[in-house]
Design a protein around this motif. Structure first.
Motif, short mmCIF file in Angstrom:
data_model
loop_
_atom_site.label_atom_id
_atom_site.label_comp_id
_atom_site.label_asym_id
_atom_site.label_seq_id
_atom_site.Cartn_x
_atom_site.Cartn_y
_atom_site.Cartn_z
N VAL A 49 0.81 -1.22 0.00
CA VAL A 49 0.00 0.00 0.00
C VAL A 49 0.84 1.27 0.00
O VAL A 49 0.31 2.36 -0.19
CB VAL A 49 -1.00 0.04 1.18
N CYS A 50 2.14 1.16 0.17
CA CYS A 50 3.00 2.35 0.22
C CYS A 50 3.07 2.99 -1.17
O CYS A 50 3.58 2.38 -2.11
CB CYS A 50 4.40 1.98 0.70
N PRO A 51 2.61 4.24 -1.30
CA PRO A 51 2.57 4.88 -2.62
C PRO A 51 3.94 5.31 -3.15
O PRO A 51 4.08 5.55 -4.34
CB PRO A 51 1.67 6.11 -2.40
N VAL A 52 4.95 5.39 -2.28
CA VAL A 52 6.28 5.83 -2.73
C VAL A 52 7.32 4.73 -2.61
O VAL A 52 8.52 4.98 -2.72
CB VAL A 52 6.72 7.09 -1.94
N ASN A 53 6.88 3.49 -2.38
CA ASN A 53 7.78 2.33 -2.26
C ASN A 53 8.87 2.54 -1.22
O ASN A 53 10.05 2.24 -1.46
CB ASN A 53 8.38 1.97 -3.61
N ALA A 54 8.48 3.06 -0.06
CA ALA A 54 9.44 3.31 1.02
C ALA A 54 9.61 2.09 1.92
O ALA A 54 10.39 2.13 2.85
CB ALA A 54 8.98 4.51 1.85
N ILE A 55 8.88 1.02 1.65
CA ILE A 55 8.99 -0.20 2.46
C ILE A 55 9.43 -1.35 1.58
O ILE A 55 8.78 -1.67 0.59
CB ILE A 55 7.64 -0.53 3.15
N ASP A 56 10.55 -1.95 1.94
CA ASP A 56 11.06 -3.10 1.23
C ASP A 56 10.87 -4.34 2.09
O ASP A 56 11.11 -4.30 3.30
CB ASP A 56 12.56 -2.94 0.92
N MET A 57 10.47 -5.44 1.46
CA MET A 57 10.38 -6.71 2.15
C MET A 57 11.72 -7.41 1.99
O MET A 57 12.13 -7.75 0.87
CB MET A 57 9.24 -7.57 1.59
N VAL A 58 12.42 -7.59 3.10
CA VAL A 58 13.77 -8.13 3.10
C VAL A 58 13.75 -9.54 3.67
O VAL A 58 13.18 -9.78 4.73
CB VAL A 58 14.70 -7.22 3.93
N SER A 59 14.40 -10.47 2.98
CA SER A 59 14.44 -11.86 3.42
C SER A 59 15.22 -12.00 4.72
O SER A 59 16.27 -11.39 4.90
CB SER A 59 15.09 -12.73 2.35
N GLU A 60 14.68 -12.80 5.62
CA GLU A 60 15.36 -13.07 6.89
C GLU A 60 16.05 -14.43 6.88
O GLU A 60 16.63 -14.82 7.87
CB GLU A 60 14.37 -13.00 8.06
N GLY A 61 15.93 -15.14 5.77
CA GLY A 61 16.45 -16.49 5.68
C GLY A 61 17.86 -16.61 5.36
O GLY A 61 18.87 -16.22 5.56
#
Length: 93
Positions: free
Chosen positions: A81-93
């Motif tokens: 939902v972030c309109p400016v792509n300020a949130i990245d999903m980073v792998s924890e594996g």
């Protein structure tokens, strides 16, 4: 033919619920990916905070947001939902 419907004699109210962290214990260990907020890109629109289904996006007084990783399940709704792509999903594996 006169068919009159009588109103109910008792009114039932459905409870409203708000998600709260910790309802089933700390769930952060379930994650494969975690949201990482880039504060320089964030425009403080609060959409991530509003849409987080687990109430783990938290607000500071200046409306900057941060993640409570002890309860975040890593669903990625905040990043979507972030309109400016300020949130990245980073792998924890």
């Amino acid at each position: 033919m006169n068919t009159r419907v009588e109103p109910p004699k008792t009114v039932f109210y459905a409870p409203l619920a708000k998600p709260a962290p910790g309802t089933v214990g700390k769930t952060g260990t379930w994650r494969h990916d975690k949201p990482v907020i880039n504060e320089e890109k964030c425009v403080k629109c609060l959409l991530c905070w509003l849409y987080c289904p687990e109430d783990t996006i938290l607000r500071r007084e200046d409306d900057m947001v941060y993640v409570d990783y002890e309860y975040c399940k890593g669903c990625g709704v905040c990043a979507e939902v972030c309109p400016v792509n300020a949130i990245d999903m980073v792998s924890e594996g």
